[in-house]
Write a protein that holds these residues in place. Structure first.
Motif, PDB file in Angstrom:
ATOM      1  N   GLN A   6     -25.150  45.976 -34.822  1.00  0.00           N
ATOM      2  CA  GLN A   6     -24.049  45.712 -35.282  1.00  0.00           C
ATOM      3  C   GLN A   6     -22.729  46.535 -34.323  1.00  0.00           C
ATOM      4  N   ILE A   7     -21.610  45.847 -34.635  1.00  0.00           N
ATOM      5  CA  ILE A   7     -20.435  46.391 -34.181  1.00  0.00           C
ATOM      6  C   ILE A   7     -19.902  47.519 -35.165  1.00  0.00           C
ATOM      7  N   LYS A   8     -20.281  48.815 -35.110  1.00  0.00           N
ATOM      8  CA  LYS A   8     -20.096  49.427 -36.166  1.00  0.00           C
ATOM      9  C   LYS A   8     -20.104  51.175 -35.559  1.00  0.00           C
ATOM     10  N   THR A   9     -19.412  51.848 -36.126  1.00  0.00           N
ATOM     11  CA  THR A   9     -19.109  53.335 -35.532  1.00  0.00           C
ATOM     12  C   THR A   9     -20.548  54.068 -35.604  1.00  0.00           C
ATOM     13  N   GLY A  10     -20.766  54.594 -34.719  1.00  0.00           N
ATOM     14  CA  GLY A  10     -21.779  55.312 -34.594  1.00  0.00           C
ATOM     15  C   GLY A  10     -23.187  54.623 -33.984  1.00  0.00           C
ATOM     16  N   TYR A  11     -22.939  53.413 -33.783  1.00  0.00           N
ATOM     17  CA  TYR A  11     -23.669  52.525 -32.924  1.00  0.00           C
ATOM     18  C   TYR A  11     -23.438  52.236 -31.573  1.00  0.00           C
ATOM     19  N   ALA A  12     -24.515  51.893 -30.748  1.00  0.00           N
ATOM     20  CA  ALA A  12     -24.525  51.660 -29.254  1.00  0.00           C
ATOM     21  C   ALA A  12     -23.170  50.673 -29.012  1.00  0.00           C
ATOM     22  N   ALA A  13     -22.776  50.944 -28.006  1.00  0.00           N
ATOM     23  CA  ALA A  13     -21.452  49.829 -27.693  1.00  0.00           C
ATOM     24  C   ALA A  13     -22.204  48.722 -26.915  1.00  0.00           C
ATOM     25  N   ASP A  14     -23.044  47.761 -27.678  1.00  0.00           N
ATOM     26  CA  ASP A  14     -23.661  46.817 -27.098  1.00  0.00           C
ATOM     27  C   ASP A  14     -22.953  45.356 -27.862  1.00  0.00           C
ATOM     28  N   ILE A  15     -22.020  44.877 -26.950  1.00  0.00           N
ATOM     29  CA  ILE A  15     -21.026  43.999 -27.567  1.00  0.00           C
ATOM     30  C   ILE A  15     -20.784  42.704 -26.218  1.00  0.00           C
ATOM     31  N   ILE A  16     -20.963  41.520 -26.863  1.00  0.00           N
ATOM     32  CA  ILE A  16     -20.388  40.614 -26.090  1.00  0.00           C
ATOM     33  C   ILE A  16     -19.405  39.644 -26.825  1.00  0.00           C
ATOM     34  N   ALA A  17     -18.818  38.913 -26.105  1.00  0.00           N
ATOM     35  CA  ALA A  17     -17.756  37.968 -26.420  1.00  0.00           C
ATOM     36  C   ALA A  17     -17.964  36.497 -26.313  1.00  0.00           C
TER      37      ALA A  17
ATOM     38  N   GLN B 216     -22.777  30.236 -24.095  1.00  0.00           N
ATOM     39  CA  GLN B 216     -21.674  30.629 -22.755  1.00  0.00           C
ATOM     40  C   GLN B 216     -21.123  31.812 -23.178  1.00  0.00           C
ATOM     41  N   ILE B 217     -21.527  32.847 -22.674  1.00  0.00           N
ATOM     42  CA  ILE B 217     -21.005  34.262 -22.793  1.00  0.00           C
ATOM     43  C   ILE B 217     -20.027  34.804 -21.473  1.00  0.00           C
ATOM     44  N   PRO B 218     -18.919  34.906 -21.764  1.00  0.00           N
ATOM     45  CA  PRO B 218     -18.048  35.289 -20.574  1.00  0.00           C
ATOM     46  C   PRO B 218     -17.802  36.851 -20.502  1.00  0.00           C
ATOM     47  N   PHE B 219     -18.509  37.720 -21.543  1.00  0.00           N
ATOM     48  CA  PHE B 219     -18.358  39.183 -21.557  1.00  0.00           C
ATOM     49  C   PHE B 219     -19.639  39.757 -22.014  1.00  0.00           C
ATOM     50  N   VAL B 220     -20.212  40.551 -21.220  1.00  0.00           N
ATOM     51  CA  VAL B 220     -21.334  41.314 -21.784  1.00  0.00           C
ATOM     52  C   VAL B 220     -21.227  43.044 -21.479  1.00  0.00           C
ATOM     53  N   MET B 221     -21.253  43.772 -22.507  1.00  0.00           N
ATOM     54  CA  MET B 221     -21.297  45.123 -22.396  1.00  0.00           C
ATOM     55  C   MET B 221     -22.649  45.639 -22.872  1.00  0.00           C
ATOM     56  N   LYS B 222     -23.248  46.604 -22.276  1.00  0.00           N
ATOM     57  CA  LYS B 222     -24.229  47.359 -22.919  1.00  0.00           C
ATOM     58  C   LYS B 222     -24.299  48.893 -22.722  1.00  0.00           C
ATOM     59  N   ALA B 223     -24.170  49.586 -23.787  1.00  0.00           N
ATOM     60  CA  ALA B 223     -24.038  51.061 -23.803  1.00  0.00           C
ATOM     61  C   ALA B 223     -22.717  51.496 -23.194  1.00  0.00           C
ATOM     62  N   GLY B 224     -21.611  50.474 -23.546  1.00  0.00           N
ATOM     63  CA  GLY B 224     -20.264  50.958 -22.968  1.00  0.00           C
ATOM     64  C   GLY B 224     -20.001  50.491 -21.637  1.00  0.00           C
ATOM     65  N   ILE B 225     -20.931  50.071 -20.886  1.00  0.00           N
ATOM     66  CA  ILE B 225     -21.105  49.697 -19.559  1.00  0.00           C
ATOM     67  C   ILE B 225     -20.621  48.057 -19.461  1.00  0.00           C
ATOM     68  N   VAL B 226     -19.723  47.553 -18.921  1.00  0.00           N
ATOM     69  CA  VAL B 226     -19.428  46.129 -18.795  1.00  0.00           C
ATOM     70  C   VAL B 226     -20.254  45.714 -17.661  1.00  0.00           C
ATOM     71  N   TYR B 227     -21.133  44.550 -17.778  1.00  0.00           N
ATOM     72  CA  TYR B 227     -22.176  44.055 -16.883  1.00  0.00           C
ATOM     73  C   TYR B 227     -21.683  42.585 -16.493  1.00  0.00           C
ATOM     74  N   LYS B 228     -20.747  42.014 -17.275  1.00  0.00           N
ATOM     75  CA  LYS B 228     -20.116  40.589 -16.933  1.00  0.00           C
ATOM     76  C   LYS B 228     -18.778  40.344 -17.377  1.00  0.00           C
ATOM     77  N   THR B 229     -17.884  39.744 -16.844  1.00  0.00           N
ATOM     78  CA  THR B 229     -16.653  39.758 -17.487  1.00  0.00           C
ATOM     79  C   THR B 229     -15.861  38.483 -16.624  1.00  0.00           C
ATOM     80  N   GLU B 230     -15.643  37.571 -17.590  1.00  0.00           N
ATOM     81  CA  GLU B 230     -14.753  36.352 -16.716  1.00  0.00           C
ATOM     82  C   GLU B 230     -13.749  36.178 -17.570  1.00  0.00           C
ATOM     83  N   LYS B 231     -12.654  36.940 -17.105  1.00  0.00           N
ATOM     84  CA  LYS B 231     -11.276  36.839 -17.851  1.00  0.00           C
ATOM     85  C   LYS B 231     -10.398  35.868 -17.179  1.00  0.00           C
TER      86      LYS B 231
END
Length: 425
Positions: free
Chosen positions: A385-396, A410-425
């Motif tokens: 989940q994207i929730k307070t206290g959870y690991a910042a594993d977030i895609i867009a 089609q995933i333009p943005f990937v973050m795992k544990a607060g680190i961005v591994y992919k971004t297509e702005k």
């Protein structure tokens, strides 16, 4: 006393001169709350040391000197996706005869390559349910150490199986006397094998409860392992708090595995009413790979899949999808598992559309790959989940996945544990 006060003052002065911990902020068009199935508009997410510390709406951050704002004004944020059934060492584009000659180090290199590809496809957590040697365990440890890039991995090590069964290798002549690493027969032998896998780093266990599609000389509906043997596997793994997955196509094997206490049944192709009732009673998770049929039947022959295996795939595919629809309708626990390696790694998200086609809502399909998978791994207080206290594993994604599930392909943005591994702005 003055000396102690002076020391304390110097210590405080030194601490105050240290650079502040950098904070990352993400703002976006919207954010999907997978628990409630709602879209939160204009979210601002604060991330500190890889963990979500706050979620606000319609706010602008007060940036410190080293802070970072990631602005995604056209995108919708979704929790990092989770696939509970992958085989990172296997490449479906390589003929099976050629794979027989691959060394464990070569498989580890393949695994590292496919791990990065899987992460970039938006899957921040996977469970690797079987690999030769301890290749994927080595890759997992390399990812955790920061040596290579990839998702969080729960790695089972070699799959347990009976002599001559689905998790053995029956393609070599008897004079070579080859037996797969995970083969064990009898309750104490399987306990030893579980202990061995754990010794070498497994944080999940997988065994074959029935025959399978891609093995030689096994029938998909025939049970492998007795109830006593399955109970021994489960008990040994659960003593170490490891999740247990059972490969099971056939009805008898499915039921026996559920009664033995497995956490998840993989494939679950031939469900009957009793099997569905048992899964509901025991809270067993089903992981059903209903996407890969088309790939196998379209490209299997040119990729060296034997006619025996193609025949079994034709036998299983419709039955499995019918079972999937019935399980969804009955309200059985379901997680997202694709059997990636039967089709190309990185295409994992293509299964979402199939899940919706065969009975799930878009939200249910997404939940299977987020909060449900986190529950299976007993990580539901940290992941999914994207929730307070959870690991910042977030895609867009572009658009609303609750309206068009294929946006997850089609995933333009990937973050795992607060680190961005992919971004297509």
């Amino acid at each position: 006393m003055k000396k102690h006060l002076l020391s304390a003052s110097i210590a405080i002065l030194c601490l105050s001169s240290l650079p502040a911990q950098a904070v990352t902020y993400i703002s976006a068009k919207a954010m999907l709350d997978v628990e409630n199935g709602t879209l939160i508009q204009s979210p601002l997410i604060t991330i500190d040391d890889g963990v979500i510390t706050s979620i606000e709406r319609n706010k602008k951050p007060k940036l410190g000197k080293n802070d970072e704002l990631i602005n995604l004004p056209q995108l919708t944020l979704v929790p990092g996706l989770m696939d509970m059934h992958v085989h990172l060492t296997s490449d479906p584009t390589v003929a099976r005869s050629e794979r027989l000659g691959q060394s464990i180090p070569r498989m580890a290199v393949k695994s590292a390559y496919f791990a990065k590809k899987t992460l970039e496809a938006g899957f921040t957590t996977v469970r690797n349910v079987g690999a030769d040697g301890y290749s994927v365990i080595a890759v997992r440890d390399g990812i955790n150490a920061g040596d290579i890039v990839g998702p969080r991995i729960w790695a089972a090590g070699p799959s347990l199986g009976i002599t001559g069964g689905h998790c053995d290798n029956n393609r070599l002549p008897p004079e070579l006397k080859y037996t797969s690493t995970g083969v064990a027969d009898g309750p104490w032998a399987v306990r030893t094998k579980v202990r061995e896998n754990i010794k070498y780093g497994a944080n999940a266990i997988k065994f074959c409860a029935t025959g399978g599609v891609f093995s030689k000389g096994t029938k998909v509906g025939v049970q492998q392992y007795s109830l006593e043997e399955m109970k021994a596997i489960v008990e040994e793994a659960h003593m170490r708090d490891l999740p247990v997955a059972a490969h099971a196509h056939g009805t008898s094997g499915i039921k026996t595995a559920i009664i033995a206490g497995v956490d998840s049944v993989e494939h679950a192709s031939f469900l009957d009413d009793e099997a569905i009732a048992l899964a509901k009673k025991h809270g067993t998770w089903l992981s059903m790979d209903i996407y890969n049929t088309e790939y196998t039947l379209s490209f299997g022959e040119q990729n060296g899949v034997d006619e025996e295996n193609l025949k079994k795939e034709r036998q299983v595919s419709k039955k499995q999808r019918d079972s999937f629809s019935r399980a969804v309708k009955a309200g059985v626990n379901m997680v997202f598992g694709t059997d990636a390696a039967i089709y190309p790694h990185g295409d994992n998200a293509k299964q979402f559309s199939r899940m919706v086609e065969f009975g799930m809502t878009e939200l249910q399909a997404i939940q299977s790959a987020t909060i449900n998978s986190a529950k299976l791994l007993k990580m539901h207080n940290k992941l999914g989940q994207i929730k307070t206290g959870y690991a910042a594993d977030i895609i867009a994604v572009e658009g609303n996945p609750l309206e068009n599930i294929s946006t997850l392909e089609q995933i333009p943005f990937v973050m795992k544990a607060g680190i961005v591994y992919k971004t297509e702005k």
